[in-house]
Scaffold this active site. Structure first.
Site, PDB file in Angstrom:
ATOM      1  N   GLU A  75       0.809  -1.213   0.000  1.00 38.50           N
ATOM      2  CA  GLU A  75       0.000   0.000   0.000  1.00 38.50           C
ATOM      3  C   GLU A  75       0.848   1.273   0.000  1.00 38.50           C
ATOM      4  O   GLU A  75       0.347   2.364   0.302  1.00 38.50           O
ATOM      5  CB  GLU A  75      -0.935   0.016   1.225  1.00 38.50           C
ATOM      6  CG  GLU A  75      -1.777  -1.234   1.424  1.00 38.50           C
ATOM      7  CD  GLU A  75      -2.821  -1.462   0.338  1.00 38.50           C
ATOM      8  OE1 GLU A  75      -2.754  -0.782  -0.708  1.00 38.50           O
ATOM      9  OE2 GLU A  75      -3.693  -2.306   0.534  1.00 38.50           O
ATOM     10  N   TYR A 121     -14.710  15.467  19.310  1.00 41.57           N
ATOM     11  CA  TYR A 121     -13.401  15.001  18.852  1.00 41.57           C
ATOM     12  C   TYR A 121     -13.470  14.324  17.494  1.00 41.57           C
ATOM     13  O   TYR A 121     -12.479  14.300  16.757  1.00 41.57           O
ATOM     14  CB  TYR A 121     -12.764  14.093  19.904  1.00 41.57           C
ATOM     15  CG  TYR A 121     -12.122  14.894  21.016  1.00 41.57           C
ATOM     16  CD1 TYR A 121     -10.795  15.293  20.931  1.00 41.57           C
ATOM     17  CD2 TYR A 121     -12.859  15.304  22.124  1.00 41.57           C
ATOM     18  CE1 TYR A 121     -10.205  16.060  21.922  1.00 41.57           C
ATOM     19  CE2 TYR A 121     -12.286  16.070  23.122  1.00 41.57           C
ATOM     20  CZ  TYR A 121     -10.957  16.445  23.013  1.00 41.57           C
ATOM     21  OH  TYR A 121     -10.398  17.217  23.989  1.00 41.57           O
TER      22      TYR A 121
END
Length: 215
Positions: A75, A121
């Site tokens: 990746e 958050y």
């Protein structure tokens, strides 16, 4: 301790914590961190995140050449796309975390903003999370899809695969990834229960106060 030695140890420490808590399994997931000279340390292919050896972490040049260590994750083009398009990116984390993957498969998930505004958050650490299509693992087209966003997202969710998060440093990327997975979990737990989400004005205040990328 040199910069590279510290980063190698931090990558292994964070990876083990992620693995031990079941946020990724088997030999899945990968982490990278950029050194001050522009080269990148990245977890090697086929290795469990729970049992990494700092000395075997892959060290790759800016053009992708292996400089030392084991062969890197397939990746790498996905990680490189974030480094190339988002100024200030110091690390990238990619997992196959269960709740995020589940959310990616649901037909009513918003592709432009995967996570509902459930917590402060979730907004502060992630901004909007883009859903990308399914790609075969290792397909360079994943990196092309990230480049197509032109740096507008610090986090994406690969359909039927998993989330990818970029951060200013290794710890910031790891914390943001955990926030993504926890918010996805909350989204699934509250699905169909009509939870009280943050309203548009509350989201705007968070975006403004914490200078969140939001478009």
């Amino acid at each position: 301790m040199t910069e590279a030695t510290q980063l190698r140890e931090d990558i292994c420490r964070i990876a083990k914590s992620i693995f031990d808590r079941g946020l990724t399994s088997g030999a899945s997931g990968n982490i990278s961190a950029r050194l001050s000279d522009g080269t990148v340390l990245v977890t090697p292919t086929g290795h469990s995140m729970g049992f990494l050896d700092p000395a075997r972490i892959s060290h790759i040049a800016q053009d992708g050449r292996l400089l030392s260590g084991d062969a890197p994750t397939k990746e790498v083009p996905l990680h490189a796309a974030f480094y190339d398009t988002r100024a200030g990116t110091g690390a990238v984390v990619h997992l196959h975390s269960t709740h995020s993957v589940a959310l990616s498969m649901l037909p009513d998930t918003d592709p432009d903003n995967v996570l509902p505004p459930l917590t402060a958050y979730g907004i502060m650490r992630l901004g909007k999370v883009q859903l990308l299509p399914f790609f075969l693992p290792g397909d360079p087209a994943m990196g092309d899809a990230v480049r197509g966003l032109a740096g507008r997202r610090s986090a994406v969710l690969l359909a039927n695969h998993g989330p990818v998060v970029a951060g200013k440093d290794l710890w910031a990327a790891a914390y943001a990834m955990e926030e993504l997975e926890e918010t996805a979990k909350l989204a699934l737990l509250t699905r169909g229960l009509q939870p009280k989400m943050l309203n548009p004005e509350q989201v705007r205040q968070l975006v403004t106060k914490f200078d969140v990328d939001w478009d």
